[in-house]
Motif scaffolding. Structure first.
Motif, PDB file in Angstrom:
ATOM      1  N   ARG A  12       0.811  -1.215   0.000  1.00  0.00           N
ATOM      2  CA  ARG A  12       0.000   0.000   0.000  1.00  0.00           C
ATOM      3  C   ARG A  12       0.851   1.274   0.000  1.00  0.00           C
ATOM      4  O   ARG A  12       1.606   1.537   0.927  1.00  0.00           O
ATOM      5  N   GLY A  13       0.684   2.090  -1.042  1.00  0.00           N
ATOM      6  CA  GLY A  13       1.399   3.362  -1.122  1.00  0.00           C
ATOM      7  C   GLY A  13       0.597   4.492  -0.509  1.00  0.00           C
ATOM      8  O   GLY A  13       0.345   5.517  -1.160  1.00  0.00           O
ATOM      9  N   HIS A  14       0.196   4.307   0.735  1.00  0.00           N
ATOM     10  CA  HIS A  14      -0.552   5.326   1.480  1.00  0.00           C
ATOM     11  C   HIS A  14       0.276   5.746   2.691  1.00  0.00           C
ATOM     12  O   HIS A  14       1.046   4.942   3.224  1.00  0.00           O
ATOM     13  N   PRO A  15       0.101   6.959   3.187  1.00  0.00           N
ATOM     14  CA  PRO A  15       0.749   7.297   4.455  1.00  0.00           C
ATOM     15  C   PRO A  15       0.050   6.598   5.611  1.00  0.00           C
ATOM     16  O   PRO A  15      -1.154   6.321   5.540  1.00  0.00           O
ATOM     17  N   SER A  16       0.792   6.309   6.657  1.00  0.00           N
ATOM     18  CA  SER A  16       0.169   5.766   7.868  1.00  0.00           C
ATOM     19  C   SER A  16      -0.895   6.749   8.355  1.00  0.00           C
ATOM     20  O   SER A  16      -0.686   7.965   8.329  1.00  0.00           O
ATOM     21  N   THR A  17      -2.003   6.225   8.813  1.00  0.00           N
ATOM     22  CA  THR A  17      -3.089   7.100   9.257  1.00  0.00           C
ATOM     23  C   THR A  17      -2.629   8.035  10.373  1.00  0.00           C
ATOM     24  O   THR A  17      -3.018   9.207  10.421  1.00  0.00           O
ATOM     25  N   ARG A  18      -1.743   7.567  11.237  1.00  0.00           N
ATOM     26  CA  ARG A  18      -1.285   8.412  12.344  1.00  0.00           C
ATOM     27  C   ARG A  18      -0.449   9.593  11.869  1.00  0.00           C
ATOM     28  O   ARG A  18      -0.279  10.574  12.599  1.00  0.00           O
ATOM     29  N   LEU A  19       0.070   9.516  10.638  1.00  0.00           N
ATOM     30  CA  LEU A  19       0.891  10.604  10.106  1.00  0.00           C
ATOM     31  C   LEU A  19       0.064  11.698   9.450  1.00  0.00           C
ATOM     32  O   LEU A  19       0.596  12.768   9.123  1.00  0.00           O
ATOM     33  N   LEU A  20      -1.207  11.460   9.228  1.00  0.00           N
ATOM     34  CA  LEU A  20      -2.056  12.481   8.613  1.00  0.00           C
ATOM     35  C   LEU A  20      -2.208  13.661   9.570  1.00  0.00           C
ATOM     36  O   LEU A  20      -2.512  13.472  10.748  1.00  0.00           O
TER      37      LEU A  20
END
Length: 453
Positions: A12-20
């Motif tokens: 998955r090329g998404h940022p970690s949710t905690r980094l949003l």
């Protein structure tokens, strides 16, 4: 088979949710809706909830121009008239193809895709009419295969006849418009020059200069996805970024020329993909103007008017404070991704067989693994899924078309460091090592397939 309690996703090329930056976005929304707001719905700077100007609010484009110039260490801010606000790089790519190419008429003869490529980009080319006009050009270490590119261009020039511009414009030029208002290119090339998806590698300056020369010679538009440029690992901050193609183009453009490159950028990798906000920079105002004059933005206004104002709040420097909020957010990302890349490299050295090669891992979201000779990477991906870790097969990064297949699926894997934490990355590579060991022992996947999520 190893018993696992937590499936791990290294695809998955998404940022970690905690980094949003949820709190920062919340404050920005409150700020833009409570501060004194513009009232004139025809001004260059408009209320966040009004239709935006075709190219986006002037203050947003001005601030992006200043901030981008700082990041690339340019002497002057990028002119706002060279910028067009998009709703993300994917939409920017599709919009550029729809406006600057004409494959159906035959005027645009071919699209070149640097391979391995971002595996979802090809759909935009197929949607634009290039399904049977795609040619893969192999990437090399910090460069591309220029020999193959030149051979392909010369062969196409020899065997594919030119279509007159007047004929190409018959179906795409608005009634009453002058043909000078519509710039079409005979070729288009797509790449991610810096911290590439999927390899994580970066083109050197000589490659960018040579490609620009070729683009000018052959009437080619180069669409550069410059979405990872500001996510270099912390050690990369010691040196300036390699100049972008669009910067080289703008610095050497001749009077009257429109340019042969666009920089397709996004805040998705920096502030969160849900914002759907990005921008395109062109070497001259002409291409940016053509983007803004298209039917959709001229009717509906800037496609990300509200979210671009949120971004603007994070871009501006506070009174008495030269630090931009967005740079604080990016600094947190780069520190986090640097640690994850370090953990990934150590885990690869420890858990994967000798001879495994790694590209990238110096910035962006991805690293590219080439397994030792005779290890079937495609089969290892399936065994890895049984071990509880999902990785991207190199085959996903092929350019469509049998003639474009370069065998990435049998040799390579893409690993994402953006979504999983350090310990999860290490555990994921351990499981991948188990999968390689099972393959070497003669095991094969049970159902012959893996579901990719």
């Amino acid at each position: 088979m190893t018993t696992t309690t937590e499936p791990l996703d290294l695809l998955r090329g998404h940022p970690s949710t905690r980094l949003l930056p949820t709190a920062e976005i919340n404050r920005a929304v409150t700020e833009i809706l409570t501060n004194p707001l513009p009232q004139d719905s025809y001004s260059d700077i408009r209320h966040p909830l009004h239709y935006g100007p075709d190219n986006g609010n002037l203050n947003v484009r001005e601030e992006i121009g200043k901030w981008t110039a700082e990041k690339y260490m340019l002497r002057q801010a990028i002119p706002p008239e060279n910028l067009y606000i998009t709703n993300g790089a994917s939409y920017g790519l599709s919009t550029a193809l729809s406006l600057f190419t004409s494959p159906q008429s035959g005027y645009t003869k071919r699209a070149f895709i640097i391979s391995p490529t971002y595996f979802l980009a090809s759909r935009a080319f197929e949607d634009a009419g290039f399904a049977e006009k795609l040619t893969a050009i192999q990437s090399t270490k910090n460069s591309i295969d220029f020999i193959s590119l030149n051979v392909a261009l010369n062969n196409i020039d020899l065997y594919v006849p030119d279509v007159p511009l007047d004929i190409a414009l018959q179906s795409s030029l608005r009634i009453g418009a002058k043909k000078e208002e519509k710039r079409l290119y005979k070729y288009v090339l797509y790449a991610t020059p810096t911290f590439s998806n999927p390899t994580g590698e970066t083109w050197d300056l000589a490659t960018r200069q040579k490609l620009l020369e070729i683009a000018r010679e052959w009437d080619m538009l180069v669409i550069a996805d410059d979405v990872y440029d500001f996510l270099g690992n912390q050690e990369m901050f010691q040196s300036a970024l390699v100049p972008r193609l669009v910067s080289l183009d703008a610095a050497t453009i001749k009077p009257g020329d429109m340019g042969n490159t666009i920089s397709n950028c996004s805040f998705s990798k920096l502030l969160g993909p849900g914002l759907r906000c990005g921008w395109i920079e062109s070497a001259s105002p002409v291409l940016a103007s053509q983007l803004g004059n298209a039917g959709a933005p001229h009717s509906g206004g800037c496609p990300s008017q509200f979210t671009s104002m949120i971004v603007h709040s994070l871009l501006v420097q506070s009174p008495g404070n030269s630090t931009r909020k967005i740079d604080v957010i990016i600094d947190n990302l780069t520190r986090t991704y640097t640690k994850r890349c370090d953990a990934l490299r150590k885990a690869i050295d420890y858990y994967l067989p000798q001879g495994t090669e790694i590209e990238g891992g110096k910035g962006g979201f991805f690293a590219w693994l080439r397994l030792p000779e005779r290890v079937d990477a495609a089969e290892v991906v399936k065994l890895a899924a049984e071990e509880g870790v999902v990785v991207a097969s190199g085959g996903m990064s092929e350019c469509p078309g049998k003639e474009n297949n370069m065998g990435w699926g049998t040799m390579c894997l893409r690993i994402s460091i953006s979504y999983c934490e350090e310990d999860q990355i290490v555990e994921g590579i351990r499981r991948l090592g188990v999968a390689v060991g099972r393959w070497k022992a003669g095991e094969r996947s049970k159902d012959g397939s893996v579901v990719v999520v």
